[in-house]
Enzyme design. Sequence first.
Site, PDB file in Angstrom:
ATOM      1  N   GLY A 156      79.856  89.938 -22.351  1.00 21.19           N
ATOM      2  CA  GLY A 156      81.017  90.380 -23.111  1.00 21.19           C
ATOM      3  C   GLY A 156      80.605  90.811 -24.508  1.00 21.19           C
ATOM      4  O   GLY A 156      79.405  91.012 -24.767  1.00 21.19           O
ATOM      5  N   ARG A 201     114.924  76.145 -14.593  1.00 21.73           N
ATOM      6  CA  ARG A 201     114.081  75.866 -15.756  1.00 21.73           C
ATOM      7  C   ARG A 201     113.522  77.142 -16.382  1.00 21.73           C
ATOM      8  O   ARG A 201     113.442  78.178 -15.723  1.00 21.73           O
ATOM      9  CB  ARG A 201     112.872  75.013 -15.324  1.00 21.73           C
ATOM     10  CG  ARG A 201     113.242  73.577 -15.048  1.00 21.73           C
ATOM     11  CD  ARG A 201     112.085  72.843 -14.423  1.00 21.73           C
ATOM     12  NE  ARG A 201     112.371  71.417 -14.381  1.00 21.73           N
ATOM     13  CZ  ARG A 201     111.752  70.538 -13.601  1.00 21.73           C
ATOM     14  NH1 ARG A 201     110.798  70.941 -12.782  1.00 21.73           N
ATOM     15  NH2 ARG A 201     112.065  69.271 -13.642  1.00 21.73           N
ATOM     16  N   MET A 243      94.553  82.984 -20.543  1.00 23.24           N
ATOM     17  CA  MET A 243      93.413  83.253 -21.428  1.00 23.24           C
ATOM     18  C   MET A 243      93.463  84.697 -21.955  1.00 23.24           C
ATOM     19  O   MET A 243      94.428  85.409 -21.741  1.00 23.24           O
ATOM     20  CB  MET A 243      92.115  82.998 -20.680  1.00 23.24           C
ATOM     21  CG  MET A 243      91.788  81.536 -20.511  1.00 23.24           C
ATOM     22  SD  MET A 243      90.176  81.342 -19.705  1.00 23.24           S
ATOM     23  CE  MET A 243      89.855  79.619 -20.039  1.00 23.24           C
ATOM     24  N   GLY A 244      92.375  85.106 -22.581  1.00 23.79           N
ATOM     25  CA  GLY A 244      92.296  86.472 -23.098  1.00 23.79           C
ATOM     26  C   GLY A 244      91.698  86.562 -24.487  1.00 23.79           C
ATOM     27  O   GLY A 244      91.596  87.640 -25.058  1.00 23.79           O
ATOM     28  N   ARG A 245      91.361  85.402 -25.064  1.00 21.56           N
ATOM     29  CA  ARG A 245      90.915  85.318 -26.458  1.00 21.56           C
ATOM     30  C   ARG A 245      91.839  86.136 -27.364  1.00 21.56           C
ATOM     31  O   ARG A 245      93.039  85.901 -27.326  1.00 21.56           O
ATOM     32  CB  ARG A 245      89.437  85.718 -26.608  1.00 21.56           C
ATOM     33  CG  ARG A 245      88.535  84.529 -26.356  1.00 21.56           C
ATOM     34  CD  ARG A 245      87.295  84.497 -27.212  1.00 21.56           C
ATOM     35  NE  ARG A 245      87.526  84.086 -28.580  1.00 21.56           N
ATOM     36  CZ  ARG A 245      87.617  82.821 -28.999  1.00 21.56           C
ATOM     37  NH1 ARG A 245      87.506  81.814 -28.145  1.00 21.56           N
ATOM     38  NH2 ARG A 245      87.823  82.535 -30.271  1.00 21.56           N
ATOM     39  N   ASP A 277      88.716  89.022 -20.562  1.00 23.68           N
ATOM     40  CA  ASP A 277      89.574  89.411 -21.692  1.00 23.68           C
ATOM     41  C   ASP A 277      89.769  90.934 -21.755  1.00 23.68           C
ATOM     42  O   ASP A 277      90.701  91.408 -22.393  1.00 23.68           O
ATOM     43  CB  ASP A 277      88.959  88.930 -23.012  1.00 23.68           C
ATOM     44  CG  ASP A 277      88.618  87.451 -22.984  1.00 23.68           C
ATOM     45  OD1 ASP A 277      89.245  86.715 -22.201  1.00 23.68           O
ATOM     46  OD2 ASP A 277      87.709  87.035 -23.726  1.00 23.68           O
ATOM     47  N   GLN A 330      91.287  81.227 -13.907  1.00 26.66           N
ATOM     48  CA  GLN A 330      91.264  82.691 -14.079  1.00 26.66           C
ATOM     49  C   GLN A 330      89.844  83.249 -14.012  1.00 26.66           C
ATOM     50  O   GLN A 330      89.642  84.441 -13.835  1.00 26.66           O
ATOM     51  CB  GLN A 330      91.887  83.078 -15.434  1.00 26.66           C
ATOM     52  CG  GLN A 330      93.360  82.787 -15.509  1.00 26.66           C
ATOM     53  CD  GLN A 330      93.844  82.648 -16.943  1.00 26.66           C
ATOM     54  OE1 GLN A 330      94.382  83.579 -17.521  1.00 26.66           O
ATOM     55  NE2 GLN A 330      93.667  81.473 -17.532  1.00 26.66           N
ATOM     56  N   GLU A 355      96.774  83.024 -24.967  1.00 23.88           N
ATOM     57  CA  GLU A 355      96.328  81.807 -25.658  1.00 23.88           C
ATOM     58  C   GLU A 355      96.206  81.943 -27.180  1.00 23.88           C
ATOM     59  O   GLU A 355      96.315  80.953 -27.896  1.00 23.88           O
ATOM     60  CB  GLU A 355      94.986  81.347 -25.089  1.00 23.88           C
ATOM     61  CG  GLU A 355      93.863  82.381 -25.246  1.00 23.88           C
ATOM     62  CD  GLU A 355      92.543  81.928 -24.647  1.00 23.88           C
ATOM     63  OE1 GLU A 355      92.431  80.783 -24.184  1.00 23.88           O
ATOM     64  OE2 GLU A 355      91.597  82.752 -24.649  1.00 23.88           O
TER      65      GLU A 355
HETATM   66  O1  F6P Z   1      86.007  85.085 -23.063  1.00 16.46           O
HETATM   67  C1  F6P Z   1      86.379  84.532 -21.846  1.00 16.46           C
HETATM   68  C2  F6P Z   1      87.166  83.253 -22.044  1.00 16.46           C
HETATM   69  O2  F6P Z   1      87.552  82.776 -20.770  1.00 16.46           O
HETATM   70  C3  F6P Z   1      88.365  83.384 -22.965  1.00 16.46           C
HETATM   71  O3  F6P Z   1      89.458  84.009 -22.351  1.00 16.46           O
HETATM   72  C4  F6P Z   1      88.561  81.927 -23.339  1.00 16.46           C
HETATM   73  O4  F6P Z   1      89.214  81.824 -24.599  1.00 16.46           O
HETATM   74  C5  F6P Z   1      87.160  81.399 -23.416  1.00 16.46           C
HETATM   75  O5  F6P Z   1      86.350  82.264 -22.651  1.00 16.46           O
HETATM   76  C6  F6P Z   1      87.004  79.999 -22.906  1.00 16.46           C
HETATM   77  O6  F6P Z   1      85.696  79.588 -23.124  1.00 16.46           O
HETATM   78  P1  F6P Z   1      85.083  78.258 -22.529  1.00 16.46           P
HETATM   79  O7  F6P Z   1      84.634  78.546 -21.118  1.00 16.46           O
HETATM   80  O8  F6P Z   1      83.939  77.945 -23.425  1.00 16.46           O
HETATM   81  O9  F6P Z   1      86.155  77.205 -22.555  1.00 16.46           O
END
Ligand code: F6P
Length: 361
Positions: free
Chosen positions: A115, A176, A183-185, A141, A286, A236
């Site tokens: 990445g 509800r 995820m996705g940073r 991401d 994911q 996230e």
């Molecule tokens: O960059 C990929 C990713 O899965 C992000 O979406 C996530 O924030 C991060 O890596 C999680 O990292 P780790 O595996 O160190 O918890």
Amino acid sequence: MTKRIGVLTSGGDCAGLNAALRAITYHAKHAYGWDIIGIKNGTTGLIVRPMEHLELTPELCQTTMLRTGGTILGSTNKADPFNFPCNDGRRTDRSDDLIQGYHDLKLDALIGIGGDGSMKILLDLAIKGNLNLVTIPKTIDNDLGHTELAIGYSTALDVATEALDRLQPTAASHQRVMVLEVMGRDAGHIALGAGIAGGADIILIPEIPYTLADISAKIKDINAQGRTFALVIVAESVRKENGELATVACEINGRPRYGGIGHYLGEQIGKVTGAETRVTVLGHVQRGGQPNALDRVIASSFGVRAVDLIAEGKFNRMVAWQHRQVVDIPIISAIEHYQAVAKDDVLVQTAKGLGIYIGTL
Ligand code: F6P
């Protein structure tokens, strides 16, 4: 002349990495008769002594590899060679060891699958050590510039969509509001795509601000129309209303680990709407599991093209997916053009057109 090509997977794993390794191995062997040396655990395999590597052969890469998640080489997102962790907790520059390892293994070129973080490190290493580098983009991401797709994103999108498919009936049964954190940073691609595919009512991504008042109004509007449940998907790195990031204590390479915005929103939505809320944090499901068909296709195409780039003597290039073609671009431009969700992105327009609340545009 027979070449020896090193290949490594670096950074967070994802579905489709093994498919790329298989394609590299098959094409290098069948088209050129080259040997492929798999480096273990990202760049670490070239730093430690004895070095950690294995030969990848077409026999080893038989069909099951196409279907499996993870990476048979292992990976790491915590071992930057320029800032490498020592056993005593200190960090030190081990880039010279890595460069020496490349030469000791008599490699003619290196294919790095990674990445944005890994691309930068690999490029710095290639420049410092005069290594022949080609890279392949992978990240759930999908935030690398100049490529419409990176390996892993499509499968992650499927997983997040399936989560919404599973949450919808239980949300309806219990009346509800279900909040799904994905995820996705720093980019909202997974939340946006899955939110549309999975029928979310509210999509929150870091690129677009929101207000709790708007969320409350949206849910009340849904209720007024006779529906007693709602689906919310949140990336996230979406911030709390006061601008604070939701993070977990641990940090990777000085970068915060995101997590917790789903629970924050679940609590706030409960308070402002009176609805019963439940929160699902999807996490690493994911990243794991079988790659979907598209990830296998792009991983295979990237692998083949990466090998051809080496044959053409084109280095410091990243393969990229543009308009259903595999092209190659300078690695530096993929790093410099971070691909967040643009406010005028077609999927943002689509979400708006569907009446989904996607923040204050
Ligand atoms: O960059 C990929 C990713 O899965 C992000 O979406 C996530 O924030 C991060 O890596 C999680 O990292 P780790 O595996 O160190 O918890």
